[in-house]
Design an enzyme around this catalytic site. Structure first.
Site, PDB file in Angstrom:
ATOM      1  N   GLU A 158     -11.157 -10.407   2.567  1.00  0.00           N
ATOM      2  CA  GLU A 158     -11.833  -9.382   3.363  1.00  0.00           C
ATOM      3  C   GLU A 158     -13.343  -9.598   3.366  1.00  0.00           C
ATOM      4  O   GLU A 158     -13.909  -9.991   2.335  1.00  0.00           O
ATOM      5  CB  GLU A 158     -11.546  -7.995   2.782  1.00  0.00           C
ATOM      6  CG  GLU A 158     -10.130  -7.523   2.983  1.00  0.00           C
ATOM      7  CD  GLU A 158      -9.922  -6.120   2.420  1.00  0.00           C
ATOM      8  OE1 GLU A 158     -10.890  -5.342   2.389  1.00  0.00           O
ATOM      9  OE2 GLU A 158      -8.799  -5.797   2.021  1.00  0.00           O
ATOM     10  N   HIS A 172      -8.128  -1.866   5.959  1.00  0.00           N
ATOM     11  CA  HIS A 172      -8.415  -1.282   4.650  1.00  0.00           C
ATOM     12  C   HIS A 172      -8.780   0.203   4.782  1.00  0.00           C
ATOM     13  O   HIS A 172      -9.862   0.637   4.387  1.00  0.00           O
ATOM     14  CB  HIS A 172      -9.546  -2.032   3.944  1.00  0.00           C
ATOM     15  CG  HIS A 172      -9.496  -1.878   2.454  1.00  0.00           C
ATOM     16  ND1 HIS A 172      -9.792  -2.895   1.581  1.00  0.00           N
ATOM     17  CD2 HIS A 172      -9.174  -0.809   1.670  1.00  0.00           C
ATOM     18  CE1 HIS A 172      -9.668  -2.470   0.333  1.00  0.00           C
ATOM     19  NE2 HIS A 172      -9.296  -1.198   0.366  1.00  0.00           N
ATOM     20  N   ARG A 188      -4.643  -4.482  -3.363  1.00  0.00           N
ATOM     21  CA  ARG A 188      -5.706  -5.464  -3.185  1.00  0.00           C
ATOM     22  C   ARG A 188      -5.081  -6.739  -2.624  1.00  0.00           C
ATOM     23  O   ARG A 188      -3.978  -7.126  -3.007  1.00  0.00           O
ATOM     24  CB  ARG A 188      -6.420  -5.769  -4.504  1.00  0.00           C
ATOM     25  CG  ARG A 188      -7.361  -4.675  -4.968  1.00  0.00           C
ATOM     26  CD  ARG A 188      -8.599  -4.557  -4.087  1.00  0.00           C
ATOM     27  NE  ARG A 188      -9.599  -3.659  -4.637  1.00  0.00           N
ATOM     28  CZ  ARG A 188      -9.660  -2.361  -4.386  1.00  0.00           C
ATOM     29  NH1 ARG A 188      -8.748  -1.805  -3.590  1.00  0.00           N
ATOM     30  NH2 ARG A 188     -10.605  -1.618  -4.920  1.00  0.00           N
TER      31      ARG A 188
END
Length: 335
Positions: free
Chosen positions: A276, A297, A247
């Site tokens: 993001e 991602h 993350r």
């Protein structure tokens, strides 16, 4: 005999066709055919009338939204491995069960992590851009000193978070001749440690100061927010680089960018970002300069993993409405 009412299931993003078809057979499902992310208002509207919400990691389901949820909403069946986007405690207080889709992304994410471990020191992204025609006059053919990278064989890998994914990364790294080091809340069992020839570091600071490559594989929790802080980034040696497929907020992104810009670390391979889907423009500049490899991602983005995730969502919903405890229930206070 009347058939029981099918639960109203709202899915916030487009899923694989086979998963959506099966949901359509089992539930009164509302799909997101155009795949546009739900706004906060659309999430609130869905939660006001649905029996089940199927969000993804890009949907922030906070306490304010949960507080306004309708009386029919009894299950949030998240299409995600991590659950940091859902306030599980607030859901429990409201009487809403939360589930996720664990244990299906391990191998795919480990593959992508290892791809970044390989790509950053060998400048693979820069070479790919060159051959794609972005700099057609720059390459005059092979040269002994052209685009020199660094080998990874014999280097020291430091894994931050030795769970399922971290362990899978370690197995791949060992096959590539890397020395495996790790920091974790708890030491792994002796058999796994011996199999991987892994060295445990109780002190994250001491490990970071001694490894060549850092792989971030821990979950995002309040305890891991900016775990790789500016102070800890300063412990890395100038030739070290960092890979993150976990993350984005585990790393202090602004501090990492400064380290890259000032050549205080050698490079970064990132599949996740702190804000993001927004990407810091300075990271894009670093990618152009060959100091960073950036991916959107996509660490777990295989058809197989997405179908497996969808199957888990369906099983969690069916089990819940059959009156049983869903197999992937997330308990409050566990993240």
């Amino acid at each position: 005999m009347n058939n029981p009412r099918k639960p109203v299931v709202v899915v916030t993003r487009k899923l694989p066709a086979s998963v959506e078809a099966r949901m359509g057979e089992l539930f009164s499902v509302e799909l997101n055919h155009d795949d546009r992310p739900f706004s906060r208002e659309r999430l609130a509207e869905a939660m006001a009338r649905a029996d089940v919400l199927v969000p993804t990691l890009t949907d922030t389901i906070d306490a304010a939204l949960i507080d306004k949820a309708g009386p029919n909403l009894k299950l949030i069946a998240s299409f995600s491995n991590g659950i940091d986007n859902v306030d599980v405690d607030a859901a429990a207080h409201k009487g809403i069960t939360v589930t996720n889709t664990p244990n299906v992304l391990t191998e795919d994410t480990a593959d992508m992590t290892m791809a970044l471990v390989l790509a950053v020191p060998r400048r693979l992204a820069e070479g790919a851009r060159l051959l794609a025609g972005n700099a057609p006059d720059s390459w005059q053919g092979w040269s002994p000193t052209w685009m020199l990278g660094r080998r990874i064989w014999g280097k020291r890998l430091g894994i931050v978070g030795m769970g399922r994914i971290g362990t899978a990364v370690a197995r791949r790294a060992k096959a590539f001749g890397l020395s495996v080091n790790y920091h974790n809340r708890n030491r792994v069992n002796p058999q796994t440690e011996a199999e991987l020839e892994a060295t445990y570091w109780d002190s994250l600071d001491q490990m970071l100061a001694r490894v060549d490559i850092v792989s971030v594989n821990c979950p995002s929790t309040p305890a891991t927010y900016h775990l790789i802080s500016a102070r800890r980034l300063a412990l890395l040696r100038p030739e070290a680089y960092i890979v993150n497929t976990a993350r984005g907020d585990v790393i202090d992104e602004a501090a990492m960018i400064r380290c890259l810009e000032e050549d205080r670390i050698a490079g970064a391979g990132l599949d996740v970002f702190e804000n993001e889907p927004a990407i810091n423009p300075r990271l894009l500049d670093l990618a152009k300069a060959g100091k960073a490899v950036l991916l959107p991602h996509m660490g777990s983005a295989t058809l197989e993993s997405r179908i497996d995730m969808g199957d888990k969502v369906i099983i969690n919903i069916r089990t819940f409405f059959d009156g049983h405890r869903p197999p992937n229930r997330v308990l409050p206070g566990r993240i």
